[in-house]
Design a protein around this motif. Structure first.
Motif, PDB file in Angstrom:
ATOM      1  N   ARG A 112     -30.753  -8.460   1.375  1.00  0.00           N
ATOM      2  CA  ARG A 112     -30.654  -7.955   0.380  1.00  0.00           C
ATOM      3  C   ARG A 112     -30.441  -9.905  -0.965  1.00  0.00           C
ATOM      4  O   ARG A 112     -29.510 -10.314  -0.784  1.00  0.00           O
ATOM      5  CB  ARG A 112     -29.183  -7.794   0.503  1.00  0.00           C
ATOM      6  CG  ARG A 112     -29.285  -6.242   1.179  1.00  0.00           C
ATOM      7  CD  ARG A 112     -29.847  -5.648   0.891  1.00  0.00           C
ATOM      8  NE  ARG A 112     -30.550  -4.347   1.359  1.00  0.00           N
ATOM      9  CZ  ARG A 112     -29.143  -2.932   1.180  1.00  0.00           C
ATOM     10  NH1 ARG A 112     -28.374  -3.278   0.667  1.00  0.00           N
ATOM     11  NH2 ARG A 112     -29.097  -1.878   2.245  1.00  0.00           N
ATOM     12  N   HIS A 170     -26.527  -6.498  -3.832  1.00  0.00           N
ATOM     13  CA  HIS A 170     -26.218  -6.094  -3.292  1.00  0.00           C
ATOM     14  C   HIS A 170     -24.764  -5.231  -4.043  1.00  0.00           C
ATOM     15  O   HIS A 170     -23.880  -5.157  -3.333  1.00  0.00           O
ATOM     16  CB  HIS A 170     -25.330  -7.850  -3.719  1.00  0.00           C
ATOM     17  CG  HIS A 170     -26.014  -8.556  -2.889  1.00  0.00           C
ATOM     18  ND1 HIS A 170     -25.364  -9.578  -2.398  1.00  0.00           N
ATOM     19  CD2 HIS A 170     -27.084  -9.504  -3.133  1.00  0.00           C
ATOM     20  CE1 HIS A 170     -26.252 -10.228  -1.937  1.00  0.00           C
ATOM     21  NE2 HIS A 170     -27.259  -9.969  -2.112  1.00  0.00           N
ATOM     22  N   ALA A 225     -24.038  -0.894  -4.090  1.00  0.00           N
ATOM     23  CA  ALA A 225     -24.688   0.378  -3.328  1.00  0.00           C
ATOM     24  C   ALA A 225     -23.342   1.710  -3.798  1.00  0.00           C
ATOM     25  O   ALA A 225     -22.068   0.969  -3.416  1.00  0.00           O
ATOM     26  CB  ALA A 225     -25.011   0.659  -2.543  1.00  0.00           C
ATOM     27  N   LEU A 244     -21.075  -4.660  -1.780  1.00  0.00           N
ATOM     28  CA  LEU A 244     -20.761  -4.832  -0.491  1.00  0.00           C
ATOM     29  C   LEU A 244     -20.326  -5.166   0.556  1.00  0.00           C
ATOM     30  O   LEU A 244     -20.267  -5.795   1.339  1.00  0.00           O
ATOM     31  CB  LEU A 244     -22.759  -3.594  -0.036  1.00  0.00           C
ATOM     32  CG  LEU A 244     -23.447  -3.071  -0.809  1.00  0.00           C
ATOM     33  CD1 LEU A 244     -25.120  -3.276  -0.206  1.00  0.00           C
ATOM     34  CD2 LEU A 244     -22.564  -1.707  -0.536  1.00  0.00           C
ATOM     35  N   LEU A 289     -21.871  -8.795   0.718  1.00  0.00           N
ATOM     36  CA  LEU A 289     -23.222  -9.644   1.585  1.00  0.00           C
ATOM     37  C   LEU A 289     -23.333 -11.125   0.699  1.00  0.00           C
ATOM     38  O   LEU A 289     -24.207 -11.064   0.882  1.00  0.00           O
ATOM     39  CB  LEU A 289     -24.430  -8.229   1.229  1.00  0.00           C
ATOM     40  CG  LEU A 289     -24.385  -7.349   1.759  1.00  0.00           C
ATOM     41  CD1 LEU A 289     -25.598  -6.198   1.683  1.00  0.00           C
ATOM     42  CD2 LEU A 289     -24.365  -7.257   3.842  1.00  0.00           C
ATOM     43  N   ALA A 346     -21.019   0.440   6.005  1.00  0.00           N
ATOM     44  CA  ALA A 346     -20.331   0.449   4.891  1.00  0.00           C
ATOM     45  C   ALA A 346     -18.914   0.360   5.049  1.00  0.00           C
ATOM     46  O   ALA A 346     -19.228   1.732   4.851  1.00  0.00           O
ATOM     47  CB  ALA A 346     -20.874   0.618   4.065  1.00  0.00           C
ATOM     48  N   LEU A 371     -17.112  -4.287   5.301  1.00  0.00           N
ATOM     49  CA  LEU A 371     -18.014  -4.058   6.067  1.00  0.00           C
ATOM     50  C   LEU A 371     -17.446  -3.848   7.144  1.00  0.00           C
ATOM     51  O   LEU A 371     -16.850  -4.997   8.216  1.00  0.00           O
ATOM     52  CB  LEU A 371     -19.462  -4.965   5.985  1.00  0.00           C
ATOM     53  CG  LEU A 371     -19.705  -5.017   4.725  1.00  0.00           C
ATOM     54  CD1 LEU A 371     -21.172  -6.900   4.725  1.00  0.00           C
ATOM     55  CD2 LEU A 371     -21.333  -4.042   4.473  1.00  0.00           C
ATOM     56  N   ARG A 415     -23.836   7.829  12.361  1.00  0.00           N
ATOM     57  CA  ARG A 415     -24.521   8.532  11.317  1.00  0.00           C
ATOM     58  C   ARG A 415     -23.480  10.059  11.441  1.00  0.00           C
ATOM     59  O   ARG A 415     -23.394  11.018  10.200  1.00  0.00           O
ATOM     60  CB  ARG A 415     -25.810   8.408  11.019  1.00  0.00           C
ATOM     61  CG  ARG A 415     -26.304   7.430  10.096  1.00  0.00           C
ATOM     62  CD  ARG A 415     -27.601   7.684   9.892  1.00  0.00           C
ATOM     63  NE  ARG A 415     -28.116   6.874   9.490  1.00  0.00           N
ATOM     64  CZ  ARG A 415     -29.253   5.721  10.052  1.00  0.00           C
ATOM     65  NH1 ARG A 415     -29.517   5.656  11.702  1.00  0.00           N
ATOM     66  NH2 ARG A 415     -29.441   4.455   9.876  1.00  0.00           N
ATOM     67  N   ARG A 457     -22.230   5.434   7.130  1.00  0.00           N
ATOM     68  CA  ARG A 457     -22.777   5.057   6.261  1.00  0.00           C
ATOM     69  C   ARG A 457     -23.473   3.136   7.044  1.00  0.00           C
ATOM     70  O   ARG A 457     -22.698   2.129   6.461  1.00  0.00           O
ATOM     71  CB  ARG A 457     -22.775   4.454   4.897  1.00  0.00           C
ATOM     72  CG  ARG A 457     -24.025   4.255   3.800  1.00  0.00           C
ATOM     73  CD  ARG A 457     -23.931   4.427   2.346  1.00  0.00           C
ATOM     74  NE  ARG A 457     -22.485   3.875   1.580  1.00  0.00           N
ATOM     75  CZ  ARG A 457     -22.587   2.645   1.388  1.00  0.00           C
ATOM     76  NH1 ARG A 457     -23.781   2.227   0.965  1.00  0.00           N
ATOM     77  NH2 ARG A 457     -21.660   2.195   0.173  1.00  0.00           N
ATOM     78  N   LEU A 487     -25.410   0.005   6.386  1.00  0.00           N
ATOM     79  CA  LEU A 487     -27.149  -0.585   5.786  1.00  0.00           C
ATOM     80  C   LEU A 487     -27.632  -0.926   6.176  1.00  0.00           C
ATOM     81  O   LEU A 487     -27.937  -1.808   7.208  1.00  0.00           O
ATOM     82  CB  LEU A 487     -25.768  -2.053   4.878  1.00  0.00           C
ATOM     83  CG  LEU A 487     -24.700  -1.540   4.018  1.00  0.00           C
ATOM     84  CD1 LEU A 487     -24.212  -2.973   3.307  1.00  0.00           C
ATOM     85  CD2 LEU A 487     -25.131  -0.353   3.192  1.00  0.00           C
ATOM     86  N   ASP A 488     -29.031  -0.676   5.618  1.00  0.00           N
ATOM     87  CA  ASP A 488     -30.325  -1.800   6.562  1.00  0.00           C
ATOM     88  C   ASP A 488     -30.755  -2.691   5.737  1.00  0.00           C
ATOM     89  O   ASP A 488     -30.982  -2.774   4.895  1.00  0.00           O
ATOM     90  CB  ASP A 488     -31.012  -0.653   5.876  1.00  0.00           C
ATOM     91  CG  ASP A 488     -33.031  -0.766   6.538  1.00  0.00           C
ATOM     92  OD1 ASP A 488     -33.039  -1.248   8.043  1.00  0.00           O
ATOM     93  OD2 ASP A 488     -33.731  -0.016   6.377  1.00  0.00           O
ATOM     94  N   VAL A 489     -30.568  -3.536   6.997  1.00  0.00           N
ATOM     95  CA  VAL A 489     -30.530  -5.012   6.654  1.00  0.00           C
ATOM     96  C   VAL A 489     -31.247  -5.708   7.804  1.00  0.00           C
ATOM     97  O   VAL A 489     -30.747  -5.151   8.976  1.00  0.00           O
ATOM     98  CB  VAL A 489     -29.190  -5.187   6.146  1.00  0.00           C
ATOM     99  CG1 VAL A 489     -28.288  -5.033   4.806  1.00  0.00           C
ATOM    100  CG2 VAL A 489     -28.558  -5.743   7.129  1.00  0.00           C
TER     101      VAL A 489
END
Length: 320
Positions: free
Chosen positions: A30, A76, A78, A83, A85, A176, A275, A296, A301, A303-305
């Motif tokens: 990110r 960074h 949403a 977030l 990060l 998140a 986080l 889920r 939620r 986070l796709d990292v």
């Protein structure tokens, strides 16, 4: 010239690093990026970066820039929230690297200097230990040990940074949580707390245990270290009244779901839980997929990292 730097996950050592303990951070994809042909608003961090770069460059016979580029921080955020990060650390890395590039210095042979200038600027502007700056500058997984306890700003020397060959099994599922909390606000509350020394001592012991575990592959004992780190961070959150905005609820749900798979969960970064990192005791793609589905399914939620191994970088064409 386009410059970018990755965000970070704080895997281990939060708060304990302020008492001289080790920490592990992981750079993630990110990125904070420069915005071409747009100037930055000079907030305290930008001012510290510009001044620090000017001093360094002048000492090495170079002319520093008079301005800094604006930054794109959209990766960074949403749903209108930060977030957690490490956007400020990544911003410092980008601004210092951009200043070096403007003076004709490439990042790669000067990466250590970029780190020291960015670390000093970030610390002076109210940042923490520098572990997040290390991830932004060097990329990948890094183990960071302060040169001296840094509960107050202005440590004499930058922290020691070691590239860490992190076992792939340590890549967490990132969830998140609550509202991101300002590091400056948290540090101010911590310094004013009568429980400061006890909180930092417990956090340091937990951080040392988890950092040691992260030098090997995750296993059942390592999950105990994750849980101990989470408990130390919750103690900080309780003492400093940082447990609002749903962060604690998210952590507890993550811990309950992780336990079904033999795993564990902890907050990342500020103890309010913006986080949550969920770990498994082994590298098992099937279990990881089931874990993510369960998270889920409970309304959390993810986070796709992914790990970003590049660190801060400059490119003459399109932004990296």
């Amino acid at each position: 010239m386009n410059v970018s730097a990755p965000g970070k996950l704080f895997l281990a050592g939060e708060y304990g690093v302020l008492a001289g303990g080790p920490a592990v951070t992981l750079a993630v994809d990110r990125r904070v990026r420069t915005v071409p042909a747009t100037l930055a608003r000079m907030d305290p961090l930008a001012s510290e970066c510009l001044a620090g770069a000017y001093v360094y460059l002048s000492a090495h016979g170079r002319m520093g820039p008079a301005t800094l580029p604006a930054l794109d921080l959209s990766a960074h955020r949403a749903q209108g929230q930060k977030l957690g990060l490490g956007s400020s650390a990544a911003s410092a890395a980008v601004w210092v690297a951009a200043s070096f590039a403007a003076a004709g210095l490439d990042v790669e042979p000067n990466r250590d200097a970029v780190f020291e200038v960015a670390w000093r600027a970030h610390t002076s502007a109210g940042g923490g230990s520098g572990a997040d700056v290390a991830a932004a500058v060097y990329g990948g997984a890094v183990a960071v040990t302060p040169a001296a306890p840094s509960g107050t700003h202005g440590a004499l020397a930058p922290p020691e940074v070691e590239a860490l060959d992190l076992d792939p099994g340590w890549m967490p599922v990132v969830v998140a949580g609550g509202r991101a909390v300002s590091s400056r606000e948290v540090l101010a509350r911590l310094e004013a707390s009568p429980a400061r020394d006890a909180l930092l001592s417990r956090a340091r012991a937990a951080g040392e245990r988890l950092v040691a575990a992260m030098r090997g592959a995750p296993d059942e004992a390592a999950m105990g270290a994750v849980t101990a780190a989470a408990e130390a961070m919750v103690a900080v959150a309780d003492a400093l009244d940082l447990g609002a905005d749903g962060g604690r609820t998210v952590l507890e749900r993550c811990q309950a779901i992780a336990a079904r798979y033999g795993g564990a969960a902890k907050p990342s970064g500020a103890a309010a839980g913006e986080l949550c990192l969920v770990f498994l005791p082994r590298l098992d793609p099937k279990a990881r997929a089931e874990l993510k589905a369960a998270l889920r399914g409970s309304g959390l939620r993810i986070l796709d990292v992914k790990m970003d191994s590049m660190g801060v970088e400059t490119r003459g064409g399109s932004t990296p």
